[in-house]
Design a protein around this motif. Structure first.
Motif, PDB file in Angstrom:
ATOM      1  N   HIS A  12       0.845  -1.206   0.000  1.00 51.12           N
ATOM      2  CA  HIS A  12       0.000   0.000   0.000  1.00 51.12           C
ATOM      3  C   HIS A  12       0.881   1.257   0.000  1.00 51.12           C
ATOM      4  CE1 HIS A  12      -3.276   2.741   0.923  1.00 51.12           C
ATOM      5  NE2 HIS A  12      -2.527   3.222   1.902  1.00 51.12           N
ATOM      6  N   THR A  13       1.900   1.253   0.848  1.00 45.39           N
ATOM      7  CA  THR A  13       2.802   2.396   0.918  1.00 45.39           C
ATOM      8  C   THR A  13       3.481   2.614  -0.430  1.00 45.39           C
ATOM      9  OG1 THR A  13       3.176   1.995   3.261  1.00 45.39           O
ATOM     10  CG2 THR A  13       4.807   3.356   2.113  1.00 45.39           C
ATOM     11  N   LYS A  14       3.954   1.557  -1.050  1.00 42.21           N
ATOM     12  CA  LYS A  14       4.608   1.663  -2.354  1.00 42.21           C
ATOM     13  C   LYS A  14       3.660   2.246  -3.390  1.00 42.21           C
ATOM     14  CE  LYS A  14       7.066  -0.899  -5.953  1.00 42.21           C
ATOM     15  NZ  LYS A  14       6.658   0.073  -6.918  1.00 42.21           N
ATOM     16  N   ARG A  15       2.413   1.798  -3.391  1.00 44.57           N
ATOM     17  CA  ARG A  15       1.441   2.313  -4.356  1.00 44.57           C
ATOM     18  C   ARG A  15       1.200   3.802  -4.154  1.00 44.57           C
ATOM     19  NH1 ARG A  15      -3.984   2.749  -3.922  1.00 44.57           N
ATOM     20  NH2 ARG A  15      -4.071   1.267  -2.209  1.00 44.57           N
ATOM     21  N   VAL A  16       1.059   4.220  -2.913  1.00 47.13           N
ATOM     22  CA  VAL A  16       0.836   5.642  -2.619  1.00 47.13           C
ATOM     23  C   VAL A  16       2.046   6.470  -3.049  1.00 47.13           C
ATOM     24  CG1 VAL A  16       0.543   7.316  -0.746  1.00 47.13           C
ATOM     25  CG2 VAL A  16      -0.823   5.219  -0.776  1.00 47.13           C
ATOM     26  N   VAL A  17       3.256   5.995  -2.722  1.00 47.36           N
ATOM     27  CA  VAL A  17       4.467   6.725  -3.105  1.00 47.36           C
ATOM     28  C   VAL A  17       4.589   6.787  -4.629  1.00 47.36           C
ATOM     29  CG1 VAL A  17       6.998   6.687  -3.032  1.00 47.36           C
ATOM     30  CG2 VAL A  17       5.677   6.261  -0.946  1.00 47.36           C
ATOM     31  N   ILE A  21       3.957  10.635  -5.244  1.00 46.83           N
ATOM     32  CA  ILE A  21       5.257  11.294  -5.116  1.00 46.83           C
ATOM     33  C   ILE A  21       6.120  11.052  -6.345  1.00 46.83           C
ATOM     34  CG2 ILE A  21       7.375  11.502  -3.762  1.00 46.83           C
ATOM     35  CD1 ILE A  21       5.714  10.605  -1.313  1.00 46.83           C
ATOM     36  N   LEU A  22       6.397   9.797  -6.642  1.00 44.51           N
ATOM     37  CA  LEU A  22       7.320   9.496  -7.732  1.00 44.51           C
ATOM     38  C   LEU A  22       6.805   9.950  -9.084  1.00 44.51           C
ATOM     39  CD1 LEU A  22       8.734   6.030  -6.630  1.00 44.51           C
ATOM     40  CD2 LEU A  22       9.613   8.337  -6.163  1.00 44.51           C
ATOM     41  N   SER A  23       5.510  10.065  -9.231  1.00 49.06           N
ATOM     42  CA  SER A  23       4.949  10.558 -10.494  1.00 49.06           C
ATOM     43  C   SER A  23       5.199  12.059 -10.685  1.00 49.06           C
ATOM     44  CB  SER A  23       3.444  10.278 -10.545  1.00 49.06           C
ATOM     45  OG  SER A  23       2.774  11.008  -9.527  1.00 49.06           O
ATOM     46  N   GLY A  35       8.794  15.268   8.684  1.00 55.87           N
ATOM     47  CA  GLY A  35       8.298  14.131   9.450  1.00 55.87           C
ATOM     48  C   GLY A  35       8.777  12.839   8.821  1.00 55.87           C
ATOM     49  N   SER A  36      10.066  12.772   8.535  1.00 57.08           N
ATOM     50  CA  SER A  36      10.606  11.625   7.794  1.00 57.08           C
ATOM     51  C   SER A  36      10.657  10.340   8.599  1.00 57.08           C
ATOM     52  CB  SER A  36      11.993  11.958   7.246  1.00 57.08           C
ATOM     53  OG  SER A  36      12.859  12.299   8.304  1.00 57.08           O
ATOM     54  N   GLY A  37      10.456  10.431   9.898  1.00 54.77           N
ATOM     55  CA  GLY A  37      10.441   9.223  10.712  1.00 54.77           C
ATOM     56  C   GLY A  37      11.694   8.400  10.502  1.00 54.77           C
ATOM     57  N   GLY A  38      11.516   7.109  10.339  1.00 51.24           N
ATOM     58  CA  GLY A  38      12.640   6.204  10.187  1.00 51.24           C
ATOM     59  C   GLY A  38      13.152   6.046   8.771  1.00 51.24           C
ATOM     60  N   GLY A  39      12.638   6.827   7.832  1.00 52.76           N
ATOM     61  CA  GLY A  39      13.137   6.794   6.463  1.00 52.76           C
ATOM     62  C   GLY A  39      12.405   5.859   5.519  1.00 52.76           C
ATOM     63  N   MET A  44      12.407   5.066  -0.722  1.00 44.86           N
ATOM     64  CA  MET A  44      11.811   4.915  -2.056  1.00 44.86           C
ATOM     65  C   MET A  44      12.047   6.160  -2.918  1.00 44.86           C
ATOM     66  SD  MET A  44       8.203   3.011  -1.278  1.00 44.86           S
ATOM     67  CE  MET A  44       7.898   3.330   0.454  1.00 44.86           C
ATOM     68  N   VAL A  45      12.136   7.325  -2.279  1.00 41.21           N
ATOM     69  CA  VAL A  45      12.240   8.588  -3.009  1.00 41.21           C
ATOM     70  C   VAL A  45      13.690   8.943  -3.346  1.00 41.21           C
ATOM     71  CG1 VAL A  45      11.778  11.075  -2.876  1.00 41.21           C
ATOM     72  CG2 VAL A  45      10.083   9.437  -2.012  1.00 41.21           C
ATOM     73  N   ALA A  46      14.608   8.751  -2.420  1.00 39.41           N
ATOM     74  CA  ALA A  46      15.996   9.204  -2.599  1.00 39.41           C
ATOM     75  C   ALA A  46      16.639   8.754  -3.906  1.00 39.41           C
ATOM     76  CB  ALA A  46      16.846   8.777  -1.403  1.00 39.41           C
ATOM     77  N   PRO A  47      16.469   7.506  -4.343  1.00 39.28           N
ATOM     78  CA  PRO A  47      17.117   7.106  -5.602  1.00 39.28           C
ATOM     79  C   PRO A  47      16.535   7.779  -6.846  1.00 39.28           C
ATOM     80  CG  PRO A  47      16.496   5.177  -4.300  1.00 39.28           C
ATOM     81  CD  PRO A  47      15.856   6.377  -3.678  1.00 39.28           C
ATOM     82  N   ARG A  48      15.392   8.446  -6.683  1.00 37.37           N
ATOM     83  CA  ARG A  48      14.698   9.019  -7.836  1.00 37.37           C
ATOM     84  C   ARG A  48      14.785  10.531  -7.915  1.00 37.37           C
ATOM     85  NH1 ARG A  48      10.489   5.357  -9.342  1.00 37.37           N
ATOM     86  NH2 ARG A  48      10.074   6.820 -11.015  1.00 37.37           N
ATOM     87  N   VAL A  49      15.525  11.159  -6.980  1.00 37.32           N
ATOM     88  CA  VAL A  49      15.642  12.610  -6.965  1.00 37.32           C
ATOM     89  C   VAL A  49      17.109  13.018  -6.864  1.00 37.32           C
ATOM     90  CG1 VAL A  49      13.351  12.956  -5.947  1.00 37.32           C
ATOM     91  CG2 VAL A  49      15.357  12.784  -4.450  1.00 37.32           C
ATOM     92  N   SER A  50      17.364  14.293  -7.155  1.00 37.30           N
ATOM     93  CA  SER A  50      18.720  14.827  -7.058  1.00 37.30           C
ATOM     94  C   SER A  50      19.133  15.008  -5.599  1.00 37.30           C
ATOM     95  CB  SER A  50      18.786  16.169  -7.792  1.00 37.30           C
ATOM     96  OG  SER A  50      20.050  16.752  -7.623  1.00 37.30           O
ATOM     97  N   LYS A  51      18.203  15.526  -4.803  1.00 38.02           N
ATOM     98  CA  LYS A  51      18.493  15.781  -3.395  1.00 38.02           C
ATOM     99  C   LYS A  51      17.228  15.591  -2.575  1.00 38.02           C
ATOM    100  CE  LYS A  51      20.509  18.926  -0.151  1.00 38.02           C
ATOM    101  NZ  LYS A  51      21.569  19.886   0.059  1.00 38.02           N
TER     102      LYS A  51
END
Length: 92
Positions: A12-17, A21-23, A35-39, A44-51
């Protein structure tokens, strides 16, 4: 298992992201997570963005996020302050 997995099934989390987000990001995107919590999302996001900048009120959650995202060189972390009554409660 990751910190935050108790909130929703991983699929579910992957689908929402993926959908919300990734779109909307690219390898040129600079973004932040408040509110990044434990990451859990950041992994999922870090490999797809510059920073990616991760913010949280909890020092213990930021430590968990740093560990979860240790292999990502494009991620920074900062503790934010405010009314975070008991933000570290239950995290030891």
């Amino acid at each position: 298992e990751n910190v935050g997995d108790e909130w929703a099934p991983a699929a579910h989390t992957k689908r929402v992201v993926d959908e919300w987000i990734l779109s909307e990001v690219s390898l040129k995107t600079h973004c932040c997570e408040i509110g990044s919590g434990g990451g859990r999302i950041g992994r999922m996001v870090a490999p797809r963005v510059s920073k990616l900048q991760c913010f949280d009120v909890s020092a213990k959650m930021l430590a968990a996020a740093k560990q979860a995202l240790a292999s990502q060189e494009n991620v920074t972390f900062a503790q934010i302050h405010g009314d975070a009554s008991g933000a570290d409660a239950g995290f030891s």
